[in-house]
Design a protein around this motif. Structure first.
Motif, PDB file in Angstrom:
ATOM      1  N   UNK A  16      -0.133   9.474  -1.418  1.00  0.00           N
ATOM      2  CA  UNK A  16       1.077  10.264  -1.641  1.00  0.00           C
ATOM      3  C   UNK A  16       2.021   9.595  -2.621  1.00  0.00           C
ATOM      4  N   UNK A  17       2.057   8.264  -2.613  1.00  0.00           N
ATOM      5  CA  UNK A  17       2.956   7.533  -3.508  1.00  0.00           C
ATOM      6  C   UNK A  17       2.488   6.093  -3.620  1.00  0.00           C
ATOM      7  N   UNK A  18       2.719   5.533  -4.789  1.00  0.00           N
ATOM      8  CA  UNK A  18       2.450   4.109  -5.008  1.00  0.00           C
ATOM      9  C   UNK A  18       3.698   3.500  -5.602  1.00  0.00           C
ATOM     10  N   UNK A  19       4.160   2.442  -4.985  1.00  0.00           N
ATOM     11  CA  UNK A  19       5.340   1.716  -5.430  1.00  0.00           C
ATOM     12  C   UNK A  19       4.957   0.249  -5.511  1.00  0.00           C
ATOM     13  N   UNK A  20       5.742  -0.534  -6.256  1.00  0.00           N
ATOM     14  CA  UNK A  20       5.444  -1.967  -6.276  1.00  0.00           C
ATOM     15  C   UNK A  20       5.458  -2.527  -4.858  1.00  0.00           C
ATOM     16  N   UNK A  21       4.356  -3.104  -4.464  1.00  0.00           N
ATOM     17  CA  UNK A  21       4.275  -3.748  -3.163  1.00  0.00           C
ATOM     18  C   UNK A  21       3.861  -2.861  -2.005  1.00  0.00           C
ATOM     19  N   UNK A  22       3.652  -1.551  -2.247  1.00  0.00           N
ATOM     20  CA  UNK A  22       3.258  -0.677  -1.133  1.00  0.00           C
ATOM     21  C   UNK A  22       2.597   0.589  -1.641  1.00  0.00           C
ATOM     22  N   UNK A  23       1.798   1.169  -0.768  1.00  0.00           N
ATOM     23  CA  UNK A  23       1.164   2.458  -1.046  1.00  0.00           C
ATOM     24  C   UNK A  23       1.342   3.332   0.197  1.00  0.00           C
ATOM     25  N   UNK A  24       1.636   4.598  -0.033  1.00  0.00           N
ATOM     26  CA  UNK A  24       1.826   5.540   1.059  1.00  0.00           C
ATOM     27  C   UNK A  24       0.700   6.554   0.978  1.00  0.00           C
ATOM     28  N   UNK A  25       0.013   6.747   2.080  1.00  0.00           N
ATOM     29  CA  UNK A  25      -1.079   7.710   2.077  1.00  0.00           C
ATOM     30  C   UNK A  25      -1.087   8.537   3.349  1.00  0.00           C
ATOM     31  N   UNK A  26      -1.711   9.700   3.240  1.00  0.00           N
ATOM     32  CA  UNK A  26      -1.875  10.575   4.391  1.00  0.00           C
ATOM     33  C   UNK A  26      -3.176  10.229   5.083  1.00  0.00           C
ATOM     34  N   UNK A  64       1.553   1.344   3.680  1.00  0.00           N
ATOM     35  CA  UNK A  64       0.836   0.074   3.741  1.00  0.00           C
ATOM     36  C   UNK A  64       1.462  -0.899   2.748  1.00  0.00           C
ATOM     37  N   UNK A  65       1.943  -2.021   3.247  1.00  0.00           N
ATOM     38  CA  UNK A  65       2.627  -3.016   2.435  1.00  0.00           C
ATOM     39  C   UNK A  65       1.650  -4.080   1.938  1.00  0.00           C
ATOM     40  N   UNK A  66       1.931  -4.656   0.780  1.00  0.00           N
ATOM     41  CA  UNK A  66       1.129  -5.766   0.260  1.00  0.00           C
ATOM     42  C   UNK A  66       1.272  -6.983   1.165  1.00  0.00           C
ATOM     43  N   UNK A  67       0.360  -7.921   0.988  1.00  0.00           N
ATOM     44  CA  UNK A  67       0.387  -9.159   1.770  1.00  0.00           C
ATOM     45  C   UNK A  67       1.687  -9.928   1.566  1.00  0.00           C
ATOM     46  N   UNK A  68       2.339  -9.728   0.428  1.00  0.00           N
ATOM     47  CA  UNK A  68       3.555 -10.476   0.098  1.00  0.00           C
ATOM     48  C   UNK A  68       4.774 -10.005   0.892  1.00  0.00           C
ATOM     49  N   UNK A  69       4.707  -8.822   1.485  1.00  0.00           N
ATOM     50  CA  UNK A  69       5.841  -8.318   2.264  1.00  0.00           C
ATOM     51  C   UNK A  69       5.958  -9.116   3.557  1.00  0.00           C
TER      52      UNK A  69
END
Length: 88
Positions: A9-19, A27-32
């Motif tokens: 649904x969306x991709x942002x720096x450090x995270x991806x949102x999916x259905x 879902x956050x990157x390991x760095x979060x």
């Protein structure tokens, strides 16, 4: 719970949102940091207490070794889409 990525649904720096079926998974990157993820979940939980129609958090968990916030999936336009269509 096990989640499959039905649709991104969306991709942002450090995270991806999916259905994933009836859920939305951020879902956050390991760095979060754990604290940042839990703070975001807390902020969303506070907004849930208002009359606004927002997705309710189902759980905060680990998916693929990364922090994730799982919420309801509400079909419709995103706030960004609504603002793009009518800036006023």
């Amino acid at each position: 719970m096990e989640f499959k990525k039905d649709e991104v649904l969306a991709e942002r720096p450090g995270k991806v949102v999916y259905r994933s079926g009836e859920y939305c998974v951020k879902l956050f990157d390991e760095n979060y940091s754990k604290a940042s993820v839990l703070n975001e979940a807390l902020n969303q939980a506070r907004v849930e207490e208002t009359d606004l129609n927002i997705p309710k958090i189902i759980e905060v968990t680990m998916v693929e070794g990364k922090w994730a916030i799982v919420s309801e999936f509400i079909k419709g336009k995103t706030l960004q889409q609504l603002m793009d269509e009518d800036a006023e």
